[in-house]
Design a protein around this motif. Structure first.
Motif, PDB file in Angstrom:
ATOM      1  N   GLU A   1     -52.172  -1.045 -33.339  1.00 13.15           N
ATOM      2  CA  GLU A   1     -51.264  -0.890 -32.191  1.00 13.15           C
ATOM      3  C   GLU A   1     -51.924  -0.058 -31.089  1.00 13.15           C
ATOM      4  OE1 GLU A   1     -48.409  -2.519 -31.536  1.00 13.15           O
ATOM      5  OE2 GLU A   1     -48.935  -3.582 -33.376  1.00 13.15           O
TER       6      GLU A   1
ATOM      7  N   LYS B   1     -54.355  -2.303 -29.387  1.00 11.82           N
ATOM      8  CA  LYS B   1     -53.653  -3.273 -28.544  1.00 11.82           C
ATOM      9  C   LYS B   1     -53.225  -2.627 -27.228  1.00 11.82           C
ATOM     10  CE  LYS B   1     -51.798  -6.367 -32.097  1.00 11.82           C
ATOM     11  NZ  LYS B   1     -50.567  -6.824 -32.783  1.00 11.82           N
TER      12      LYS B   1
ATOM     13  N   SER C   1     -54.452  -3.747 -23.598  1.00  9.95           N
ATOM     14  CA  SER C   1     -53.491  -4.050 -22.539  1.00  9.95           C
ATOM     15  C   SER C   1     -53.864  -3.320 -21.247  1.00  9.95           C
ATOM     16  CB  SER C   1     -52.084  -3.656 -22.981  1.00  9.95           C
ATOM     17  OG  SER C   1     -51.169  -3.889 -21.951  1.00  9.95           O
TER      18      SER C   1
END
Length: 178
Positions: free
Chosen positions: A104, A107, A111
């Motif tokens: 996470e 990610k 992003s």
């Protein structure tokens, strides 16, 4: 194999970060991850907790392995083996949760990188003009010189440390051979 894949993926992402930034906050187009002190501290605390937890796991496993090896009969061994399995299962669940958490985090970084790329593509001419102005200004040239000097100093220090470490190893080896 999974650790290797994660390491390679992380290296790719980190290498990509230096080419993706926009604006004068980035030096020569690099991406600065704007991690706050709180985020950095939280990440550090998470890693320390994982490390501490794993050390505790290792101690418990060592105790159970000794208990297994000292068991007198097969029934005792099977019982201890069940305890070991339970402990390994709990640790595996913790490992899975930690890896999901790491994923996470990656990610979120990806992003941010995608946003930087989109911004850079949308404002490419402005970015190029700002960079040209930066590189041709006295301030920009001074900053670039400072960065090169800092990099060279770091590389020199690193090389000296490697040399010292190798010398210590060689000295130990020569003392052992005498």
């Amino acid at each position: 194999m999974r650790k290797l894949a994660l390491a390679v993926c992380s290296m790719f992402v980190m290498a990509s970060l230096s080419f993706a930034g926009s604006g004068m906050g980035m030096y020569a187009g690099g991406f600065k991850d704007k991690e706050t002190k709180e985020e950095k501290e939280a990440r550090k605390e998470k890693m320390e907790a994982i490390k501490k937890d794993y050390e505790e796991f290792q101690k418990n496993i060592d105790v159970l392995i000794e208990k297994y090896n000292n068991a007198n009969d097969d029934a005792d061994k099977e019982s201890v083996k069940g305890e070991i399995r339970g402990l390994v299962a709990v640790q595996t669940d913790k490992n899975i949760a930690a890896k999901k958490d790491m994923l996470e985090d990656q990610k979120a970084r990806i992003s941010k990188l995608e946003t930087k790329i989109t911004d850079l593509e949308a404002n490419k001419d402005k970015y190029i003009d700002e960079k040209v102005d930066f590189f041709t200004s006295a301030e920009g040239q001074a900053k670039m010189k400072e960065m090169r000097e800092k990099k060279e100093k770091k590389e020199k220090t690193s090389a000296e440390k490697k040399k010292e470490k190798k010398k210590k190893v060689d000295d130990k080896d020569s003392k052992k051979s005498k």
